[in-house]
Design an enzyme around this catalytic site. Structure first.
Site, PDB file in Angstrom:
ATOM      1  N   CYS A 139       0.831  -1.209   0.000  1.00 37.61           N
ATOM      2  CA  CYS A 139       0.000   0.000   0.000  1.00 37.61           C
ATOM      3  C   CYS A 139       0.865   1.257   0.000  1.00 37.61           C
ATOM      4  CB  CYS A 139      -0.927  -0.020   1.214  1.00 37.61           C
ATOM      5  SG  CYS A 139      -1.983   1.448   1.303  1.00 37.61           S
ATOM      6  N   CYS A 142      -0.564   4.133   2.069  1.00 36.66           N
ATOM      7  CA  CYS A 142      -0.386   4.002   3.520  1.00 36.66           C
ATOM      8  C   CYS A 142       1.068   4.252   3.930  1.00 36.66           C
ATOM      9  CB  CYS A 142      -0.761   2.592   3.991  1.00 36.66           C
ATOM     10  SG  CYS A 142      -2.193   1.868   3.211  1.00 36.66           S
ATOM     11  N   ASP A 143       2.014   3.746   3.160  1.00 31.21           N
ATOM     12  CA  ASP A 143       3.401   3.685   3.633  1.00 31.21           C
ATOM     13  C   ASP A 143       4.386   4.576   2.876  1.00 31.21           C
ATOM     14  OD1 ASP A 143       2.583   1.747   5.471  1.00 31.21           O
ATOM     15  OD2 ASP A 143       2.855   0.137   4.017  1.00 31.21           O
TER      16      ASP A 143
END
Ligand code: NAP
Length: 311
Positions: A139, A142-143
């Site tokens: 992701c 997300c990261d």
């Protein structure tokens, strides 16, 4: 309307675009309906930074905005949503199906709409599982921000890999896209953007062999499929986008699935089990998009209504 708050005409499983659209149509058809979601609403698209090909938003729309917009619209017509429902089980009952969300949380329904979508496929190479969350990610939204000014690798050559590589260039100093062929599978317009981005370097005809590092990713070992030469690409993060797998486990004992687990159902979303309908990415289909998922959601709700009327 049933007197029991756990008796429904339809239970929808999955809160992505397909499930929320099914909920909108079911609520407008005045069916007593609940949608169950294991996490946040929005599904896979919520982890996409920007969606440029969903009509109606000429400047694009953030993936994370789609779920809440769909939810607000469906709730306006009375859709009930229960979130953070995990470990679901489905059984047949005299009147249809029982969905259990834990021992003392049993729902009864006449019909089920499965809109559970698909999840990322792991590569299955050494280091991937061990370093997951320590530099290995599925992701970018997300990261990605953890890797400011660092070098990263993205594995894959489809829309996901190339779009997420583009997104990662916002943070990273450089992004290597490692692809096993010398031609991308991604849409042409996405390819053009990637080729024009100076931070992206394509590593063609290579496969990843191992992700190395002790407490965090230090690099990815790759093999040139043309020369058979192996080398280590030193990167701080590896983002894996090598395709999706169907999340059909909940109903695998009831409906026919293909060899990859996708539920076999036509455009009418009718599965091999009367009363169960499959909508969105979890269904066998040629194109997995928000646009095709919402079409399925609408169809599934109307087919469920017809099914219930026929009982
Ligand atoms: P995908 O289209 O299946 O692409 C997977 C990529 O990973 C392919 O390039 C494949 O290589 C490569 N790959 C597969 N197994 C591999 C392995 N073991 N080792 C190395 N490489 C491997 O998956 P996706 O990109 O996640 O897309 C999934 C679906 O969502 C597609 O239908 C896609 O169109 C859709 N999607 C659409 C958008 C959009 O429209 N904006 C965005 C994201 C996703 P080969 O090319 O050689 O097979």
């Amino acid at each position: 309307m049933s007197e029991n708050e756990n008796d429904f005409d339809v239970v929808i499983v999955g809160g992505g675009p397909a499930g929320l659209t099914a909920g909108l149509y079911a609520a407008r058809a005045r069916m007593n309906c609940v949608l169950l979601e294991r996490m946040m609403l929005g599904g896979q698209i919520a982890t996409t930074e920007m969606v440029d090909n969903y009509p109606g938003f000429p400047e694009g729309i953030a993936g994370a905005q789609i779920g809440p917009l769909f939810e607000t619209q469906a709730k306006r017509f009375g859709l009930k949503v229960r979130q953070f429902k995990t470990g679901l089980k489905v059984e047949r009952s005299d009147t249809g199906f029982t969905v259990s969300c834990g021992a003392d949380d049993l729902l009864q329904c006449k019909s089920l709409i499965i809109a559970t979508g698909s999840g990322w496929t792991p590569l299955g190479i050494p280091g991937e599982e061990r370093l997951r969350g320590a530099g290995v990610s599925y992701c970018a939204t997300c990261d990605g921000a953890f890797f400011r000014e660092q070098e990263l690798a993205v594995i894959g050559g489809g829309n996901s890999a190339v779009e997420e590589a583009l997104f990662l260039t916002k943070f990273a100093a450089k992004v290597y896209v490692i692809h096993r062929r010398d031609q991308l599978r991604a849409e042409k317009i996405v390819q053009e953007r990637a080729f024009a981005n100076p931070k992206i370097e394509f590593v063609w005809s290579h496969i990843p062999l191992e992700i190395v590092g002790d407490d965090g990713v230090a690099g990815v070992k790759i093999r040139d499929l043309k020369t058979e030469k192996e080398r280590l690409l030193p990167v701080a993060g590896v983002f894996i986008y090598v395709g999706m797998k169907a999340e059909s486990g909940l109903v695998k004992d009831f409906v026919k699935v293909d060899e990859r687990g996708y539920i076999i159902a036509g455009e009418d979303t009718v599965t091999s089990c009367p009363g169960i309908f499959a909508a969105g990415d979890v269904r066998v289909k040629p194109l997995r998009q928000v646009a095709t998922a919402i079409a399925d959601g609408a169809t599934a709700a109307i087919m469920a209504e017809k099914y219930i009327e026929s009982l």
